[in-house]
Design a protein around this motif. Structure first.
Motif, mmCIF file in Angstrom:
data_model
loop_
_atom_site.group_PDB
_atom_site.id
_atom_site.type_symbol
_atom_site.label_atom_id
_atom_site.label_comp_id
_atom_site.label_asym_id
_atom_site.label_seq_id
_atom_site.Cartn_x
_atom_site.Cartn_y
_atom_site.Cartn_z
ATOM 1 N N HIS A 133 34.175 -64.016 -26.304
ATOM 2 C CA HIS A 133 34.135 -65.393 -25.802
ATOM 3 C C HIS A 133 35.080 -66.261 -26.626
ATOM 4 N N TYR A 177 37.087 -70.274 -26.452
ATOM 5 C CA TYR A 177 37.128 -71.548 -25.727
ATOM 6 C C TYR A 177 37.788 -72.618 -26.572
ATOM 7 N N ILE A 195 37.320 -75.242 -21.887
ATOM 8 C CA ILE A 195 38.093 -74.276 -21.127
ATOM 9 C C ILE A 195 38.004 -72.964 -21.886
ATOM 10 N N GLY A 196 37.547 -71.909 -21.201
ATOM 11 C CA GLY A 196 37.361 -70.663 -21.928
ATOM 12 C C GLY A 196 37.429 -69.419 -21.074
ATOM 13 N N THR A 197 37.306 -68.293 -21.778
ATOM 14 C CA THR A 197 37.286 -66.979 -21.145
ATOM 15 C C THR A 197 36.277 -66.098 -21.866
ATOM 16 N N TYR A 198 35.790 -65.086 -21.177
ATOM 17 C CA TYR A 198 34.994 -64.038 -21.794
ATOM 18 C C TYR A 198 35.130 -62.777 -20.959
ATOM 19 N N THR A 200 37.752 -59.886 -17.094
ATOM 20 C CA THR A 200 37.834 -61.131 -17.841
ATOM 21 C C THR A 200 37.579 -62.288 -16.889
ATOM 22 N N SER A 206 37.406 -66.491 -16.411
ATOM 23 C CA SER A 206 37.832 -67.803 -16.907
ATOM 24 C C SER A 206 36.890 -68.870 -16.363
ATOM 25 N N TYR A 207 36.690 -69.926 -17.130
ATOM 26 C CA TYR A 207 35.826 -71.019 -16.670
ATOM 27 C C TYR A 207 36.297 -72.340 -17.238
#
Length: 185
Positions: free
Chosen positions: A48, A50, A62-65, A85, A87-88
């Motif tokens: 994770h 962000y 704004i992030g990814t995991y 992956t 994104s959010y």
């Protein structure tokens, strides 16, 4: 140094927390593994990352995991791990915002009070994909320059003229109820 009035005020420019917000959210993701899954053996989230940016009257995270799904296929005869992956972008509204802060000095930060966590995973009704429900929570702060007003007095003021009563009843701090205290003191 002599002051014209008995009491005057000064404005001090300082950095302070001028906005705060918190948001809990759930998200649903659909992952399509290379094989049609029969059952889900495990689902977890890793890597994770962000960052926080100012966005109008809120803060955007704004992030990814990476989503990892361990599943069986071929009528539970074989297993594999599907990876994807995600994104959010999460908008955190500020429950408190000081309108007098200097916008040109804004710095924002966010902390994941609950890292993204898969709370439910299942094979979709069509059988070709996996649906995951993820929970996450963020707390965000907006720090900026703002003005604080303080009272200034001449050193020759008589201490008896003060509005403060330091000789009153003594206060025993052991009588404080810790459950009644605000977390953010």
């Amino acid at each position: 140094m002599s002051l014209n009035h008995k009491r005057q005020t000064r404005e001090i420019i300082t950095k302070a927390i001028c906005g705060k917000g918190r948001k809990f959210s759930t998200a649903t993701h659909t992952v399509t593994p290379p094989h049609h899954p029969t059952s889900i053996l495990g689902a977890w989230i890793i890597n994770h990352q962000y960052e926080a940016v100012a966005a109008g009257s809120g803060i955007e995270v704004i992030g990814t995991y990476d989503v990892n799904i361990w599943y069986s296929y071929d009528k539970n005869k074989q297993t594999e791990v599907a990876k994807e992956t995600v994104s959010y972008v999460e908008l955190i509204p500020l429950s408190y915002l000081d309108p007098r802060h200097r916008a040109s000095t804004v710095e924002v930060s966010a902390d994941a009070t609950q890292e993204p966590n898969c709370v439910e995973a299942g094979v979709s009704p069509g059988g070709g994909s996996v649906t995951l429900r993820v929970e996450r929570e963020f707390e965000a702060e907006l720090v900026a320059e703002t003005k604080v007003r303080v009272y200034v007095s001449d050193q020759s003021d008589d201490p008896e003229d003060k509005d403060y009563d330091f000789d009153g009843e003594s206060f025993d701090y052991e009588d404080l109820d810790p459950d009644a205290l605000d977390d953010e003191l």
